[in-house]
Scaffold this motif. Sequence first.
Motif, PDB file in Angstrom:
ATOM      1  N   THR A 218       0.661   5.393  -0.142  1.00 16.81           N
ATOM      2  CA  THR A 218      -0.273   6.516  -0.033  1.00 16.81           C
ATOM      3  C   THR A 218       0.478   7.812   0.225  1.00 16.81           C
ATOM      4  OG1 THR A 218      -0.552   6.049   2.325  1.00 16.81           O
ATOM      5  CG2 THR A 218      -2.193   5.140   0.836  1.00 16.81           C
TER       6      THR A 218
ATOM      7  N   GLN B 115      -4.408   9.531  -0.979  1.00 14.34           N
ATOM      8  CA  GLN B 115      -4.388   9.078  -2.365  1.00 14.34           C
ATOM      9  C   GLN B 115      -3.473   7.862  -2.497  1.00 14.34           C
ATOM     10  OE1 GLN B 115      -5.960  10.050  -5.305  1.00 14.34           O
ATOM     11  NE2 GLN B 115      -4.930   8.220  -6.051  1.00 14.34           N
TER      12      GLN B 115
ATOM     13  N   THR C 207     -13.023  -3.170  -7.703  1.00 10.29           N
ATOM     14  CA  THR C 207     -11.832  -2.540  -7.137  1.00 10.29           C
ATOM     15  C   THR C 207     -12.129  -1.752  -5.874  1.00 10.29           C
ATOM     16  OG1 THR C 207     -12.091  -0.533  -8.477  1.00 10.29           O
ATOM     17  CG2 THR C 207     -10.768  -2.326  -9.412  1.00 10.29           C
TER      18      THR C 207
ATOM     19  N   PRO D 158      -5.639   1.523  -0.190  1.00 11.89           N
ATOM     20  CA  PRO D 158      -5.211   1.055  -1.512  1.00 11.89           C
ATOM     21  C   PRO D 158      -4.228  -0.104  -1.381  1.00 11.89           C
ATOM     22  CG  PRO D 158      -4.132   3.126  -0.961  1.00 11.89           C
ATOM     23  CD  PRO D 158      -5.139   2.879   0.117  1.00 11.89           C
TER      24      PRO D 158
ATOM     25  N   SER E 257       0.863  -1.177   0.000  1.00 11.71           N
ATOM     26  CA  SER E 257       0.000   0.000   0.000  1.00 11.71           C
ATOM     27  C   SER E 257       0.899   1.227   0.000  1.00 11.71           C
ATOM     28  CB  SER E 257      -0.904  -0.002   1.240  1.00 11.71           C
ATOM     29  OG  SER E 257      -1.698   1.164   1.293  1.00 11.71           O
TER      30      SER E 257
ATOM     31  N   GLU F 296      -6.641  -0.146  -9.553  1.00 13.13           N
ATOM     32  CA  GLU F 296      -6.556   0.672  -8.338  1.00 13.13           C
ATOM     33  C   GLU F 296      -7.536   0.130  -7.299  1.00 13.13           C
ATOM     34  OE1 GLU F 296      -6.736   4.849  -9.069  1.00 13.13           O
ATOM     35  OE2 GLU F 296      -5.122   4.794 -10.554  1.00 13.13           O
ATOM     36  N   ARG F 297      -7.100  -0.897  -6.589  1.00  8.99           N
ATOM     37  CA  ARG F 297      -7.963  -1.592  -5.632  1.00  8.99           C
ATOM     38  C   ARG F 297      -7.887  -0.950  -4.250  1.00  8.99           C
ATOM     39  NH1 ARG F 297      -9.635  -6.310  -7.880  1.00  8.99           N
ATOM     40  NH2 ARG F 297      -8.422  -7.112  -9.644  1.00  8.99           N
ATOM     41  N   ARG F 298      -9.012  -1.046  -3.523  1.00 11.62           N
ATOM     42  CA  ARG F 298      -9.067  -0.629  -2.122  1.00 11.62           C
ATOM     43  C   ARG F 298      -9.749  -1.728  -1.320  1.00 11.62           C
ATOM     44  NH1 ARG F 298      -8.088   4.616  -0.317  1.00 11.62           N
ATOM     45  NH2 ARG F 298      -7.249   5.966  -1.948  1.00 11.62           N
TER      46      ARG F 298
ATOM     47  N   TRP G  45      -1.232   5.076  -4.739  1.00  7.30           N
ATOM     48  CA  TRP G  45      -0.383   5.057  -5.927  1.00  7.30           C
ATOM     49  C   TRP G  45      -0.103   3.614  -6.303  1.00  7.30           C
ATOM     50  CZ3 TRP G  45      -0.216   9.537  -8.268  1.00  7.30           C
ATOM     51  CH2 TRP G  45      -0.492  10.676  -7.504  1.00  7.30           C
ATOM     52  N   TYR G  46      -0.130   3.348  -7.614  1.00  9.37           N
ATOM     53  CA  TYR G  46      -0.101   1.986  -8.123  1.00  9.37           C
ATOM     54  C   TYR G  46       0.878   1.876  -9.287  1.00  9.37           C
ATOM     55  CZ  TYR G  46      -4.670   1.897  -5.751  1.00  9.37           C
ATOM     56  OH  TYR G  46      -5.688   2.004  -4.831  1.00  9.37           O
TER      57      TYR G  46
END
Length: 654
Positions: free
Chosen positions: A179, A184, A463, A201, A177, A193-195, A186-187
């Motif tokens: 952030t 926000q 996601t 995230p 993860s 863009e999964r949560r 970041w991937y």
Amino acid sequence: MNHDPMMPPQVERALREYRALLSAHGMTWGEPPLGYVRMMPFLRFPEEADRMSIRPDLDAEFRDTLAGEVPRGLVALRLTADGHRLKHRLEHGQARPLLSPGSVPVILLVDSALPHPVEVTADGVPYGIAAGGARLLDVTTATMLTVDGEEVDLAGLTRPAPAARLRLRAGFPCRWSVTSADGQGWYPEGVPERRDNDDRPFFHGDDIVLAVPCEPVTIRVTRGMEYGIAETTVVPRTGEETLVGLAPQRLYDAAARGWYGADLHVHMNWAGDLVAVPAEAAAAQLGEDLHVLNLVAGNVAGDRVYDREALQHWAGRDLPWSDAGHVARMGVEYRNDLFGHVHVFGVAAPPAVYHTGFGADADWPPNAAVCGDLREPRAVLGYAHPFHGPVSSPEDVAANGTRNCSGRALVVDAALGLVDGVEVLHFGDLSPAPGTAEVYRRLVGAGNRLAALAGTDTMLSFTRQDTVSSPPGWERVYARVDGPLSAESFAEAVRRGRTFATTGPWLELTVNGLGPGDTLGLEGGETVAIRARAVGPEVEHIEIRTAAGVLAEGPGHEITASLSVADATYVVAVVRGGPHPRSPRGRAYAHTSPVYLDVRGRHVAREEDVRWCLRWLDLLDELVRARARLRTRAQLRDHLDLIEKARAVYGARL
């Protein structure tokens, strides 16, 4: 032609069809508009969705539920009147840093306070908004958005930011993860863009490179429930690559003890905001170090069975990424919303029936008949998410016959030996004392041999959808396997009841040295020694229970007790814990399968529990007659005959 082993032609064709459905219909994929299908767009905001009522205009209901608030991840477009002129304004959180030219997705709530209808268009597609109405739309920052022909400027939703790169390395696949201070995520490029269910995230892998803004970012890494959490914060420099070497520490090693953890209820595709591919399932399983993954084919609300083609191709075989420590199989979720859902692991061939009772279909054949057909020599069956709240009486099980996926036919199928276990842990009841666990103990106390199971109902095609978009294995069933791990050895361990279900804690139970699934034969009058031990920082309370209730309990991680056994009974262990970073939705829970204490050859059959099940059968009989959609008297008789057979089984135990 050489094909990717992860993508056989029939699976590739099916995924193309799913993408066309997503493009044409959005995240419902055009499924019949049952309540849970209509709620899909709003469940991306689970706390708010929990407060919603199902009414014809769900967009307005969502707007009204928010009461002016704008949760993270949502943008609100307010439409008001300025004299005779339309006025609009955008409400949102901090502008998202944009690292390179392009667009980002936006979930947009159009909220009109106007006394007349307006038309909103998104890239030329018109949406009528009623007077005082609302509409939830999926757009991007590049969408041409207009209100009654007037353009809405979305530029303020993003801000340009200098970019840097991170390289994340743990030495083995993990869940990451990343952030920034505003939350926000970041991937890596091209990664969904999964949560998860805590709105965090995440993505999976190792030695991964991703672009991030040149501002403080927090990196968090874990690897499923057998590992802790490691975290650090870095400030990357513009244009440079920063190596972050970070690995979670192992809390316990189940496989080293002969135990292997499984998620028996995961969907690859089940509608959603993207089409998931097998490679994503592989990354999730390895990144969570999930030993056994059961990817189930099933319908949503109509006739289409998602991932049927994958099941047809791989039935009876390990999926391509399986290795000595990880087994993945295609399985089945049989679904009837009146009588209950059943997951099946280890099927050798696709079933003849995947679902009943949807659309114009009859609630026939009965669950027992389908379970009998699904019950192959090497397959194991478990009731999925049977009960979604507290259960104190059989009347709570019947629940007025609402079609809510409750496992009402479980009492029949358990008595007739057609199912191997029950999802004691599942997404539908995250309370400190799950109702399904209470029903499970009633069934076991009434003489049924059932394993404690777990299945998350994670759906990789979502996601952002509360628990549904969480990674597989956030709840697991561990089984003690003889010899090397395989689909067959794991299924055999489940059949023998050598299991415990958990949200994270490791849980051991012994009675005179025997563990879950074992039977201790006694003559009566002997005293047995019981020990329960848990591992995990989230554990707060541990208890030992018998058919009569709690025998011993207390704080901490270990407890012992002695029991003088006069009549046949069983012993289980339960642990609980409160809010903790490892606890999904703020609670930790684990429950073992029983150690059975038979007396003079007699198995446990506590009268109170047997009569509880007989009352359940009476209510099921009434429900079948009043609520089941059946076309002929013969179909009704099929249901009632099975209830009578189960009634005879329980009656013989009194």
